[in-house]
Structure formats: structure tokens, C-alpha cells
Write a protein that holds these residues in place. Structure first.
Motif, PDB file in Angstrom:
ATOM      1  N   ILE A   3       0.836  -1.206   0.000  1.00  0.00           N
ATOM      2  CA  ILE A   3       0.000   0.000   0.000  1.00  0.00           C
ATOM      3  C   ILE A   3       0.865   1.247   0.000  1.00  0.00           C
ATOM      4  CG2 ILE A   3      -1.651   1.334   1.376  1.00  0.00           C
ATOM      5  CD1 ILE A   3      -2.854  -1.359   2.248  1.00  0.00           C
ATOM      6  N   GLU A  40       0.659   4.394  -2.782  1.00  0.00           N
ATOM      7  CA  GLU A  40       0.066   5.656  -2.340  1.00  0.00           C
ATOM      8  C   GLU A  40       1.125   6.753  -2.281  1.00  0.00           C
ATOM      9  OE1 GLU A  40      -3.159   6.453  -1.671  1.00  0.00           O
ATOM     10  OE2 GLU A  40      -3.664   4.435  -2.342  1.00  0.00           O
ATOM     11  N   ILE A  65      -8.672   2.447   2.443  1.00  0.00           N
ATOM     12  CA  ILE A  65      -8.196   1.450   1.483  1.00  0.00           C
ATOM     13  C   ILE A  65      -8.679   0.084   1.949  1.00  0.00           C
ATOM     14  CG2 ILE A  65      -6.161   0.415   0.411  1.00  0.00           C
ATOM     15  CD1 ILE A  65      -4.722   3.129   1.265  1.00  0.00           C
TER      16      ILE A  65
END
Length: 162
Positions: free
Chosen positions: A99, A103, A139
Motif C-alpha cells: 500500500i 500511495e 483502502i
């Protein structure tokens, strides 16, 4: 001299209270003797069921489960997450790294686990004050509707509710 007089009055007050409540004190101490502590009964009244559950947990812990992302063994399956594509277990850290790589974070932002298989991009007014933040983006890592079979096995073994 004053201190002694004060202690003397204090002792007298205690003595008077004991004389006035003599009946009550004797009754309450008898009642306390009659009441015995009884531990609450658990769902595991049968020792064989408890033994089997502990054995199954030990067996689960001895299995070698490999992370779907990095291929290394997962030592604590209870802290693992399900892989988005396959549903197989992945390290929490591997999911977080994936992640973080996708991001782009602004100033005073960071990614954190917010529960139920979700991560969030947190924004802080003051990065030193970790108590006050807003969630800018959620998320979804694990789908809520589709629970992995390995997670059900873990929760069934560790759950104390039948």
C-alpha cells in the motif's frame, strides 16, 4: 500534647462506633463466611474438549504457512491478512509495504491499519500529536463479504463462543 488528645478522641470515636455497631459487625462477618467465591462456569466445562482445542491450536501454530507476497514463513497467523488476489495469508508488513508503494503521501500524512481489513491515509494537523487526525482515504484490503477459509479456521479455534 494536642496530638495525643486528637488520637485519644479518634480512638474513642472508633470504640463508640464498634460498640454501637457490634451487632451489625458480627452479622456481616458471619454472612461473609457463608458466601464463598464460585468461579463462573465457562463454555469449556468438558476437559476433553479443552484439550482437543489446545491440541488443534498447537497443530495450527506448527504448520508452515508461507506469505503470498514475500514467500517467507508467517510465524503468527492471527496477525496475517488475506491476499487481495488469491486470498492466501500475507504478512501484515507485506500488505502495508504494498500500500505504501502505491500511495503518494502528503506532508503530515501516514498510512495506518484502521480495522476490519482496512487501511487508511491519516492526515495530522501536527504530526507530533498522534491523537488528532482525519482519515483522508480508506483502502479496503480484505473484502468483508468473502472471508478466507484459513481465517475461519483460526477464528473457530481461538473463539470462546460456541
Amino acid at each position: 500534647m494536642y496530638k495525643n488528645r486528637r488520637n485519644k478522641n479518634h480512638n474513642n470515636w472508633n470504640n463508640n462506633q464498634q460498640k454501637n455497631n457490634g451487632q451489625k459487625n458480627n452479622n456481616s462477618s458471619e454472612q461473609q463466611k457463608q458466601k464463598k467465591f464460585e468461579p463462573s462456569k465457562t463454555n469449556y466445562e468438558d476437559e476433553n474438549v479443552l484439550r482437543e482445542r489446545k491440541k488443534a491450536i498447537q497443530e495450527l501454530k506448527t504448520r508452515e504457512v508461507l506469505c503470498a507476497k514475500c514467500g517467507n514463513p508467517i510465524l503468527e497467523i492471527a496477525s496475517a491478512l488475506a491476499d487481495r488476489a488469491s486470498g492466501n495469508p500475507v504478512h501484515f508488513e507485506c500488505a502495508l509495504k504494498e500500500i505504501e508503494s502505491k500511495e503518494t503521501l502528503g506532508e503530515n500524512e501516514k498510512i495506518a491499519y484502521i480495522g476490519q481489513g482496512r487501511f487508511g491515509v491519516l492526515s495530522y494537523e501536527n504530526i507530533r500529536d498522534q491523537k488528532h487526525f482525519t482519515i483522508k482515504k480508506v483502502i479496503e484490503w480484505e473484502e468483508r463479504e468473502n472471508k478466507a477459509s484459513w481465517r475461519e479456521e483460526v477464528s473457530d479455534l481461538y473463539s470462546k463462543v460456541n
